[in-house]
Scaffold this active site. Structure first.
Site, PDB file in Angstrom:
ATOM      1  CD  GLU B  45      -2.641   0.985   2.610  1.00 41.11           C
ATOM      2  OE1 GLU B  45      -2.044   0.236   3.657  1.00 41.11           O
ATOM      3  OE2 GLU B  45      -3.676   1.436   2.881  1.00 41.11           O
ATOM      4  CE  LYS B 118      -7.413   1.372   3.668  1.00 42.44           C
ATOM      5  NZ  LYS B 118      -6.074   1.755   4.015  1.00 42.44           N
ATOM      6  CB  CYS B 155      -4.336  -1.891   4.602  1.00 41.15           C
ATOM      7  SG  CYS B 155      -3.368  -2.208   6.135  1.00 41.15           S
TER       8      CYS B 155
END
Lengths: 293, 293
Positions: B45, B118, B155
């Site tokens: 990331e 995300k 994540c």
């Protein structure tokens, strides 16, 4: 009075052929574990009988009983006498020809706090549950009890994160999973430890992802012979909201687990990793579909 | 031609101050891991920069770039040259004042196979992502590539089983999780190992519950000083659809992981434990709510 702690009692049992023996044994073990301080006590899935879905047997439907019925009445009295909450699995006869794999939550005064009917029904070699049980229609709940809000799911439900999340969203502090999972003779040597580890891993993950306690209560012992047998792997366990293993039973023997679950840990876990804050409820509609395309 | 295997390459990296150095290092490592046989290669990331969300710093928005932009162009060329699929995180400038934490999937011909923004944005001490990133609106997808259908989440998304399930329902064989997770100096001694174990446990559980591969690619190394520092814990890992750990990187060093993922294992896992068959899509509506009551 607000409780700061919930003392969980798990009764890991093997089943005898005679339901009366299993009921008496369960009652005796509940008495023992209550005397050791347990407040919310859970029995394994279908504890009253051997695991009859191991075979197709029309006669097994005779084992079913209504709710309320003999089993709930027996354990209601015990719950009231001991002042404990009981999670009691029942092979439920809801109507002629309509049966469920059910668990009843009995409050510490003996009243029925709630009924959960197993939603996800497995059907695999030696686990022929779709023959016996209609899929549950209670949905996923949390039940108010003297010792706090308690959720119940049953065995195969554990693999569906949708179910655990739904129970969490209803406010449960703990999810009990009465279970009957074990090894096939043909797989134990090559797949057994991986399967058992996967089972505990997923319980642990539901605890972490939802910030609550998870308590799985499995049966134990071998039922049937040779390639038709299932060896239930015990391993009943309790995980904290942060994923710690707080207690674990034997793989091959009856066992009693008493685990103190501090309720402050729930909010502490959820403040540290605030998943409930960040869910994207606007993006989850695909979960209501069988397949996305 | 139907591939029977997907060879995954994970580039676990530490970040230098200068983005140009990180881009060159990533390119060099991609070259190396491709020569070792990797076909689908993922970077951590926000690999191009230090983990700037560790602080509130308006100047950091200048690090963002459009898609397509310099980073996607650089790695598109590399993907085409090497004939590999790349999962490339980008700090995306979508419009003036609108930024996302994004990952681009570049197909092996250099074209953009897909963009994922995300969805679940964390916001915790030293992880101030809500300041920088608007929540993603791409939803959860699987992207068709030369080596098969590939899903990407980022994540914090890992803790939301809704996201992994959604990607699975779109047909992905594997979910990549470019990540930047680590220890706070104040917590490492007391909480560190539990946190790292929870992280791997949940990745493993998503693999099992969805019957697909999961590959998490974390950054490594300490950024910042003293109580303002984060020590990224590496530990990049790949889990099989049955929950086996197929490869794991160091906690404290850059590392390359090449893992061969047999595609037959996906259907084998899902036949053994057929969760997709038994989902109760009629009971999941509560998942679209913030809280059930």
């Amino acid at each position: 009075m607000k409780h700061r702690e919930l003392v969980v009692g798990l009764v890991q049992m093997a089943a005898a052929r005679d339901p009366a023996i299993n009921v008496e044994k369960a009652a005796w073990k509940i008495r023992e574990i209550a005397h050791r301080g347990a407040q919310v006590i859970c029995l394994p899935e279908l504890f009253r009988t051997t695991y009859f879905p191991r075979q197709y047997d029309e006669a097994a439907f005779c084992l079913a009983e209504p709710i309320p019925g003999p089993t709930t009445e027996r354990f209601s009295q015990l719950a009231a006498e001991l002042g404990v909450v009981l999670v009691v699995p029942v092979f439920e006869r809801r109507a002629p020809g309509l049966y469920h794999n059910t668990a009843v939550v009995l409050d510490a005064d003996g009243s029925i706090a709630g009924v959960y009917r197993k939603a996800h029904i497995p059907d695999d070699p030696l686990f022929y549950e779709k023959y016996y049980f209609a899929p549950g229609d209670t949905g996923f709940r949390s039940f108010a009890t003297r010792y706090g809000p308690v959720g119940v799911l049953i065995c195969w439900d554990q693999w569906f994160p949708e179910a655990a999340r739904a129970v969490a969203l209803h406010g449960a502090s703990i999810i009990f999973y009465p279970s009957a999972i074990g090894w096939l003779a043909s797989e134990k040597a090559t797949e057994g430890e991986r399967q058992r580890l996967a089972w505990q891993t997923v319980h642990r993950a539901q605890a972490i992802m939802n910030g609550l306690y998870v308590a799985a209560v499995n049966r134990v012992g071998r039922e049937g012979e040779g390639t038709e047998s299932v060896e239930f792997w015990g391993s009943s366990c309790v995980f904290s909201p942060e994923g710690e293993l707080l207690g674990e039973a034997a793989t091959d023997a009856e066992d009693l687990l008493v685990v103190r679950c501090g309720l402050d840990a729930i909010e502490r876990a959820r403040r540290g990793w605030p998943f409930l804050r960040d869910r994207r409820v606007d993006l989850y509609e695909v979960l209501l579909r069988r397949w996305a395309e």
